[in-house]
Design a protein around this motif. Structure first.
Motif, PDB file in Angstrom:
ATOM      1  N   THR A 146      87.789  90.055 -12.996  1.00  0.00           N
ATOM      2  CA  THR A 146      86.735  91.025 -12.763  1.00  0.00           C
ATOM      3  C   THR A 146      86.247  90.872 -11.334  1.00  0.00           C
ATOM      4  O   THR A 146      86.096  89.757 -10.854  1.00  0.00           O
ATOM      5  CB  THR A 146      85.563  90.782 -13.737  1.00  0.00           C
ATOM      6  N   LEU A 147      86.057  91.985 -10.661  1.00  0.00           N
ATOM      7  CA  LEU A 147      85.529  91.970  -9.299  1.00  0.00           C
ATOM      8  C   LEU A 147      84.256  92.811  -9.281  1.00  0.00           C
ATOM      9  O   LEU A 147      84.158  93.807  -9.999  1.00  0.00           O
ATOM     10  CB  LEU A 147      86.546  92.572  -8.321  1.00  0.00           C
ATOM     11  N   VAL A 148      83.305  92.400  -8.467  1.00  0.00           N
ATOM     12  CA  VAL A 148      82.075  93.191  -8.343  1.00  0.00           C
ATOM     13  C   VAL A 148      82.074  93.842  -6.965  1.00  0.00           C
ATOM     14  O   VAL A 148      82.096  93.162  -5.942  1.00  0.00           O
ATOM     15  CB  VAL A 148      80.826  92.314  -8.528  1.00  0.00           C
ATOM     16  N   SER A 149      82.082  95.160  -6.951  1.00  0.00           N
ATOM     17  CA  SER A 149      82.194  95.886  -5.692  1.00  0.00           C
ATOM     18  C   SER A 149      80.839  95.961  -4.998  1.00  0.00           C
ATOM     19  O   SER A 149      79.828  95.517  -5.527  1.00  0.00           O
ATOM     20  CB  SER A 149      82.730  97.287  -5.947  1.00  0.00           C
ATOM     21  N   MET A 150      80.830  96.541  -3.800  1.00  0.00           N
ATOM     22  CA  MET A 150      79.595  96.561  -3.001  1.00  0.00           C
ATOM     23  C   MET A 150      78.491  97.367  -3.646  1.00  0.00           C
ATOM     24  O   MET A 150      77.321  97.170  -3.355  1.00  0.00           O
ATOM     25  CB  MET A 150      79.874  97.078  -1.589  1.00  0.00           C
ATOM     26  N   GLU A 151      78.828  98.291  -4.524  1.00  0.00           N
ATOM     27  CA  GLU A 151      77.786  99.041  -5.223  1.00  0.00           C
ATOM     28  C   GLU A 151      77.371  98.320  -6.509  1.00  0.00           C
ATOM     29  O   GLU A 151      76.644  98.887  -7.324  1.00  0.00           O
ATOM     30  CB  GLU A 151      78.260 100.459  -5.520  1.00  0.00           C
ATOM     31  N   ALA A 165      72.953 101.932   0.648  1.00  0.00           N
ATOM     32  CA  ALA A 165      74.264 101.299   0.439  1.00  0.00           C
ATOM     33  C   ALA A 165      74.442 100.210   1.479  1.00  0.00           C
ATOM     34  O   ALA A 165      74.248 100.454   2.668  1.00  0.00           O
ATOM     35  CB  ALA A 165      75.373 102.333   0.560  1.00  0.00           C
ATOM     36  N   LEU A 166      74.771  99.023   1.026  1.00  0.00           N
ATOM     37  CA  LEU A 166      74.994  97.914   1.948  1.00  0.00           C
ATOM     38  C   LEU A 166      76.426  97.412   1.770  1.00  0.00           C
ATOM     39  O   LEU A 166      76.814  96.994   0.673  1.00  0.00           O
ATOM     40  CB  LEU A 166      73.998  96.777   1.674  1.00  0.00           C
ATOM     41  N   ALA A 167      77.182  97.484   2.839  1.00  0.00           N
ATOM     42  CA  ALA A 167      78.584  97.051   2.757  1.00  0.00           C
ATOM     43  C   ALA A 167      78.665  95.537   2.884  1.00  0.00           C
ATOM     44  O   ALA A 167      77.939  94.929   3.663  1.00  0.00           O
ATOM     45  CB  ALA A 167      79.387  97.716   3.863  1.00  0.00           C
ATOM     46  N   VAL A 168      79.530  94.946   2.094  1.00  0.00           N
ATOM     47  CA  VAL A 168      79.820  93.513   2.195  1.00  0.00           C
ATOM     48  C   VAL A 168      81.309  93.367   2.477  1.00  0.00           C
ATOM     49  O   VAL A 168      82.064  94.327   2.320  1.00  0.00           O
ATOM     50  CB  VAL A 168      79.401  92.766   0.904  1.00  0.00           C
ATOM     51  N   PRO A 169      81.755  92.203   2.937  1.00  0.00           N
ATOM     52  CA  PRO A 169      83.127  92.153   3.453  1.00  0.00           C
ATOM     53  C   PRO A 169      84.247  92.160   2.415  1.00  0.00           C
ATOM     54  O   PRO A 169      85.259  92.805   2.624  1.00  0.00           O
ATOM     55  CB  PRO A 169      83.174  90.863   4.259  1.00  0.00           C
ATOM     56  N   GLU A 170      84.125  91.432   1.313  1.00  0.00           N
ATOM     57  CA  GLU A 170      85.327  91.237   0.499  1.00  0.00           C
ATOM     58  C   GLU A 170      85.175  91.762  -0.922  1.00  0.00           C
ATOM     59  O   GLU A 170      84.071  92.052  -1.383  1.00  0.00           O
ATOM     60  CB  GLU A 170      85.716  89.758   0.496  1.00  0.00           C
ATOM     61  N   ALA A 171      86.298  91.808  -1.606  1.00  0.00           N
ATOM     62  CA  ALA A 171      86.381  92.475  -2.904  1.00  0.00           C
ATOM     63  C   ALA A 171      85.359  91.954  -3.907  1.00  0.00           C
ATOM     64  O   ALA A 171      84.879  92.695  -4.745  1.00  0.00           O
ATOM     65  CB  ALA A 171      87.788  92.324  -3.473  1.00  0.00           C
ATOM     66  N   ASN A 172      85.027  90.667  -3.828  1.00  0.00           N
ATOM     67  CA  ASN A 172      84.098  90.111  -4.807  1.00  0.00           C
ATOM     68  C   ASN A 172      82.931  89.404  -4.123  1.00  0.00           C
ATOM     69  O   ASN A 172      82.299  88.524  -4.707  1.00  0.00           O
ATOM     70  CB  ASN A 172      84.846  89.146  -5.740  1.00  0.00           C
ATOM     71  N   SER A 173      82.632  89.782  -2.884  1.00  0.00           N
ATOM     72  CA  SER A 173      81.533  89.129  -2.164  1.00  0.00           C
ATOM     73  C   SER A 173      80.248  89.203  -2.968  1.00  0.00           C
ATOM     74  O   SER A 173      79.534  88.210  -3.131  1.00  0.00           O
ATOM     75  CB  SER A 173      81.314  89.799  -0.809  1.00  0.00           C
ATOM     76  N   LEU A 174      79.954  90.397  -3.469  1.00  0.00           N
ATOM     77  CA  LEU A 174      78.690  90.583  -4.172  1.00  0.00           C
ATOM     78  C   LEU A 174      78.687  89.798  -5.485  1.00  0.00           C
ATOM     79  O   LEU A 174      77.684  89.203  -5.858  1.00  0.00           O
ATOM     80  CB  LEU A 174      78.465  92.073  -4.419  1.00  0.00           C
ATOM     81  N   GLY A 175      79.830  89.804  -6.177  1.00  0.00           N
ATOM     82  CA  GLY A 175      79.932  89.066  -7.432  1.00  0.00           C
ATOM     83  C   GLY A 175      79.728  87.580  -7.210  1.00  0.00           C
ATOM     84  O   GLY A 175      79.099  86.887  -8.018  1.00  0.00           O
ATOM     85  N   GLN A 176      80.226  87.109  -6.092  1.00  0.00           N
ATOM     86  CA  GLN A 176      80.083  85.696  -5.768  1.00  0.00           C
ATOM     87  C   GLN A 176      78.614  85.354  -5.507  1.00  0.00           C
ATOM     88  O   GLN A 176      78.126  84.328  -5.956  1.00  0.00           O
ATOM     89  CB  GLN A 176      80.948  85.407  -4.524  1.00  0.00           C
TER      90      GLN A 176
END
Lengths: 175, 944
Positions: B624-629, B532-543
């Motif tokens: 739509t937001l993409v979470s860290m998972e 599991a890798l945490a990213v800072p914001e609600a849609n960081s991964l989606g971005q």
């Protein structure tokens, strides 16, 4: 056959009798009928014996209202009492059913015998709290919600309500 | 499956359940208080009593507690028999002896489990003539209101707060009917999960303090399924609105993500929507430098004009945002072109997030959801302060370490719901959790071993663990770390479901690479590893998924702007002053003629724009937001935005329509954009599965946002006009802004509120679950975009040249800056919620007391952070970066100084920078302030 004839005659006789009883209807508005204090007309918001607003903005009247014509917003006063920041009733929708009065847990809403609310403008049928709030206690003279509630407000601490024991000292070892 | 008999009926039930669970799963109403699906049974409240019969001939039976009685094949029970129901009635009667006459002035009223249960058992009149016990309340901080009189001593609060969430400052005090639940003295509840007490407490002892002023009953709230924007975990929420104000946020159950619980940032931070800083009208900067309000259409025309690109003349670029929806970012990227679109990360963050995505895409390990994290039996955290960067994960880890206890219980054949018994059995035995971080964290109390290291050293330790698992030699490593690495490697190898957690938090790419390598080494060693890798914001991964690797960075855009190659810059929901040093952002914005900013709240970037457009917040728009998972989740408007506020995607789509752009000729609705994005961007192809589209109907009906008891429809707007307007129509989603429709059995992504006949409180949730505590009947919300890579082939990203030898020692007199996060304050938006704002600390710098002594400063004094000027030779010249308050923290890694991320005064500090510290003269403490609030960033402490 004889039995049914008798029934018919009895009915006609009863109806005839009614022709001579005095009429219940009156020539309103020239003639004003007596309306009992419990008659269901326009609502008022009353005050408790101390002169403070009885309404605690619990929202039960609004939930009970069949035409959904009551809207209000709760606020908390400096002294800890809940009160309605606004209390609005749209009398152009109100059916004067009295459900709000029944739902009211603090006796704040009371129906009055006044039902004569005729306006040329429908907008004038929208009443706000300042139109509804009276200075008296209405039909229930002694009831004061905060005396029976467990909520502490200025002037009534925990344990000072009716039927309340003094606050428990958690640190005491006594049983 | 065992068959049990209840009141003469035969039922097939799940093995391993207790009678209470079985009854609730079967849809039978059995009252309870102390039992909680996530916390198991302790049998404290005696409310779920049923009669159990020994055999069919037994007609006396005996009363047993449902929650403490396992189901057994052939067991005979009675729920409705006189004996059982009379027992339950008298229990409620005794619980009500001291219950105050508070319901009208209680914030729990109308969604109170105690009310529901009292009605369910048929208790009405209090027969006891004695006086009612009373208690004094405590001040528990700005989030939670305490009203102890209402307590029924079910112990759920302390069981959640202490046993489940690891808090230490809430306890049961005194005994018998003096029992008191509170702190040893008044003060702010220290747990980050204290807000859950509001939902856990079955009555009104703990209520939402921010809701207390301007309170609205549950039935009057208009709510819609939403997703928390506070961090990247993507917890599912239920925000409730009344009179155009967001009143509160409740948990929306998602078995795979947040389960029953939220963190306090998520629960109380969403009130930024009501902030006075929220924009209502577009503003165009006039000649005098002031903003003039515009209407919707003329603002659009100005934007169309600014974006109009003539051949080779007007150059437009766009900066997206990791806190805006996938759809809005996609449209902006379409508008300006992929080569002119920057994702809106800071320069430091961008490679880290791209790496986090690449590592997860390439990893053979499982990318776990929270439910899976809770199943981990050995955990290694590398460099991430989860309690402050991804709080809900930290709560899940507290459950993971209990897997040891469940193993011990299984050996004794104890049922998993025997909460008290299992806790007694396990005592302090936990599944191993190892933490390597820059300083202390809130999970230290459950860690088997914790070590504070500088980020590079954390990475070295991680690489060493990976090598050990791979059977390689680690002799280059310092001996002390070797022993640690060995212990970690052994624990991970011995585990069935090892979990490695890291993230962008400590600002170091090698740390994440080390984590990925360990996961890969474990997978090769035939363990089912999780990463599991945490990213800072609600849609960081989606971005990161949207732009792919190598997107424009802010630095590249700045360079283009400085060269005069940019005429128009469109900034989408992004306060750039949080993304880089003030001077460089100032320069970027000054070099562009037209700066168009779409945002929800006023901020420094918006103040520097030439055209400002009011963007609807998450509570007023869909996205739509993409979470860290890598879970794509949809949020829906809870209420219609006021005035000229529009969802960002509506603004951007309208601009492109007005410009007659061909790409959007086929795009008409929100669903069209989602579909277009899914087909354009392969990494995001799964987002259409996040939720059903607008054509979905539940048994032919829309899904109501309002409860069937929603009151005041004909009076709410009567002060404006007595003529009631038509309810707004929602064409973009299957939800309706009305009470008409069907809220039952729909997909979990469309659950706007929970209510069932007789169950007004949130405990009614079990009526929406396939079995109590299980998945929602209509399916779990969200679509997973990251699936484990097939095969165990090592990609380049996970195979850097790992050197284990210690790097050259740091220059004396310099400190490495390491980020320190705060659940309250490090996030951009939640600090605008009044309740959270009270808990935000001033910016600070953490150093060890030895360092402080050497620098001659004490706790609370000021420190100037200086950047050594490389240009100067010989004589030490420095440039002051910031001046911050000192906090002593002896757990911080040697040679490191922790700076508070997101708090005022820290905007120019870059993680891993080596700075010189010196005592500040005439230091004066300043008020808590966040970056980008009033005045657009401050310079830290004031020099008098």
């Amino acid at each position: 056959m004889f039995k049914s004839l008798r029934s018919q005659l009895t009915t006609i006789w009863t109806i005839l009798q009614h022709s001579f009883t005095p009429a219940e209807t009156v020539q309103y508005p020239e003639e004003q009928p007596y309306l009992a204090p419990r008659y269901r007309g326009r609502i008022v918001l009353t005050r408790d014996p101390d002169g403070d607003e009885r309404c605690v903005a619990c929202n039960l009247c609004a939930a009970a209202c069949p035409p959904d014509c009551i809207a209000l917003q709760q606020g908390v006063r400096e002294d800890g009492r809940w009160y309605p920041e606004f209390f609005r009733i749209n009398f152009s929708r109100c059916i004067m059913c009295g459900m709000c009065e029944e739902a009211c847990p603090t006796n704040a809403i009371q129906l009055t015998p006044d039902f004569e609310m005729c306006e040329y403008e429908r907008q004038s049928m929208v009443y706000e709290k300042e139109h509804l709030l009276i200075s008296g206690t209405g039909k229930y003279h002694d009831y004061n919600f905060y005396r029976v509630s467990g909520l502490a407000i200025d002037g009534k601490d925990k344990g000072q309500g009716q039927n309340e024991a003094q606050p428990i000292d958690v640190k005491s070892l006594l049983p | 499956m065992p068959v049990i008999h209840i009141d003469g009926q035969e039922y097939e039930v799940e093995a391993g359940q207790n009678i209470l669970q079985a009854c609730l799963s079967l849809g039978l109403d059995l009252p309870y208080f102390c039992w909680h699906p996530a916390m198991g049974s302790i049998g404290a409240c005696r409310q779920c009593a049923v009669v159990q019969y020994l055999n069919p001939e037994d007609n006396r039976g005996r009363i047993v507690m449902g929650c403490m009685t396992p189901v057994m094949d052939g067991a005979i029970f009675s729920l409705n028999g006189d004996k059982a129901s009379e027992f339950r009635r008298t229990i409620v009667e005794s619980l009500m002896l001291n219950h105050p006459h508070d319901c009208p002035v209680c914030a729990e009223g109308g969604e109170c489990h105690l009310q529901d249960m009292t009605v369910m058992v048929g208790h009405r009149d209090r027969q006891y003539r004695g006086k009612k016990n009373t208690h004094r309340n405590q001040y528990l901080g700005p989030l939670i209101h305490h009203e102890m009189n209402r307590c029924i001593t079910c112990y759920r609060c302390t069981r959640f707060y202490n046993d489940y969430a690891g808090g230490t400052d809430l306890a049961a005090m005194a005994a018998h009917d003096h029992t008191y639940f509170g702190r040893h003295e008044e003060g702010v509840l220290q747990s980050e999960f204290a807000g859950n007490l509001v939902e856990v407490c079955p009555t009104g002892v703990f209520t939402d303090k921010s809701l207390m002023k301007g309170y609205t009953r549950k039935w009057d709230l208009q709510s819609a399924p939403s997703v928390c924007t506070g961090c990247a975990v993507g917890c599912n929420t239920l925000p409730g609105e009344r009179y155009g104000k967001l009143k509160r946020v409740h948990n929306r159950f998602n078995a795979e993500v947040n389960g029953y619980f939220l963190c306090d940032r998520g629960r109380f931070g969403a009130a930024f929507v009501n902030s006075e800083k929220s924009l209502e009208y577009p503003g165009l900067r006039g000649e005098d430098g002031r903003f003039n309000a515009l209407d919707h259409h003329s603002a659009l025309m100005h934007m169309v004009h600014a974006c109009h690109a003539e051949e080779g003349k007007n150059k437009v670029a766009g900066i997206g945002s990791p806190r805006a929806s996938v759809e809005a970012n996609y449209l902006l990227r379409l508008l300006v072109g992929a080569e002119n679109f920057a994702p809106g990360f800071s320069d430091r963050e961008q490679p880290l997030i791209e790496l986090a995505l690449a590592l997860q895409q390439d990893s053979p390990a499982l990318i776990p959801d929270i439910q899976t994290i809770e199943s981990a039996d050995a955990i290694l955290i590398l460099g991430e302060d989860l309690t402050n960067t991804a709080p809900r994960i930290a709560l899940a880890l507290r459950q993971s370490v209990r897997n040891k206890a469940y193993e011990l219980a299984a050996e004794l054949r104890l049922e998993a719901w025997q909460d008290a018994a299992i806790r007694n059995l396990a005592q302090d035995q936990r599944s191993p959790l190892f933490i390597a971080s820059v300083a202390d964290s809130r999970l230290d109390d459950i860690a088997e071993d914790r070590v504070a290291l500088a980020p590079d050293d954390i990475a070295r330790l991680g690489f060493a663990v990976a090598k050990l698992i791979g059977g390689e030699n680690i002799s280059e490593l310092e001996p002390e770390l070797q022993a640690r690495a060995q212990a970690i490697a052994t624990a991970l190898q011995n585990a069935q479901r090892p979990l490695i957690i890291s993230g962008t938090g400590c600002g170091n790419a090698a740390v994440m690479q080390a984590a990925a390598q360990i996961a890969q080494a474990l997978c090769q060693a035939h363990n089912r590893a999780m990463l599991a890798l945490a990213v800072p914001e609600a849609n960081s991964l989606g971005q990161a998924m949207l732009t792919g690797p190598g997107a424009q960075s802010l630095a590249q855009l700045s360079k283009r702007a400085a060269a005069g190659k940019l005429d128009t810059l469109i900034i989408l929901e992004n306060d750039l002053y949080r993304r880089g040093p003030k001077a460089s952002i100032d320069a970027l914005l000054a070099n562009v003629a037209n700066v168009i900013v779409l945002d929800t709240l006023d901020n420094a970037t918006l103040s520097a724009s030439s055209l400002a457009l009011p963007a609807a917040s998450f509570a007023e728009s869909e996205g739509t937001l993409v979470s860290m998972e890598g879970r794509a989740q949809r949020y829906y408007p809870v209420f219609v935005p006021r005035q000229e506020r529009r969802a960002s995607w509506i603004w951007l789509l309208a601009v492109m329509k007005e410009s007659e752009r061909e790409e959007v000729s086929e795009l008409h609705s929100f669903d069209d954009i989602t579909r277009a994005c899914a087909s354009d961007i392969p990494a995001l192809s799964g987002i259409t599965g996040a939720a059903p589209d607008a054509h979905f109907r539940n048994a032919g009906l829309k899904i109501p946002r309002q409860t069937h008891r929603y009151s005041g429809r004909t009076a709410m707007r009567a002060d404006v006009s007595v003529h009631e307007p038509k309810q707004p129509v929602d064409e973009e989603s299957p939800l309706a802004f009305s009470m008409e429709g069907l809220n039952r059995s729909q997909p979990g992504s469309l659950l706007p509120f929970v209510w069932a006949p007789g169950w007004n409180s949130n405990q009614s949730l079990h009526k929406f679950q396939s079995e109590v505590g299980g998945h929602l009947k209509g399916g779990t919300a969200g679509a997973r975009l990251l699936l484990p890579a097939t095969g165990t082939s090592a990609s380049t990203a996970t195979q850097p040249d790992a050197t284990l030898a210690p790097s050259a020692p740091q220059q004396p007199g310099q400190w490495q800056m390491v980020p320190r996060y705060k659940i309250f304050g490090s996030d951009e938006l939640s600090v605008h919620s009044p309740a959270i704002a009270e808990l935000v600390d001033p910016g600070f710098i953490e150093i060890s007391s030895d360092d402080a002594r050497a620098l001659g400063v004490n706790d609370g004094e000021g420190l100037v952070l200086n950047k050594p000027d490389n240009a100067s030779q010989g004589e030490l010249l420095t440039i002051a970066v910031a001046t911050l308050e000192v906090r002593l923290n002896d757990s911080i890694a040697v040679g490191c100084a922790g700076y508070s991320v997101g708090l005022a005064g820290t905007e120019d500090i870059i993680a891993a920078d080596k700075l010189v510290l010196s005592k500040a003269d005439n230091w004066k403490r300043h008020k808590p302030q966040i970056i980008g609030s009033d005045g657009g960033g401050s310079t830290g402490g004031d020099h008098v």
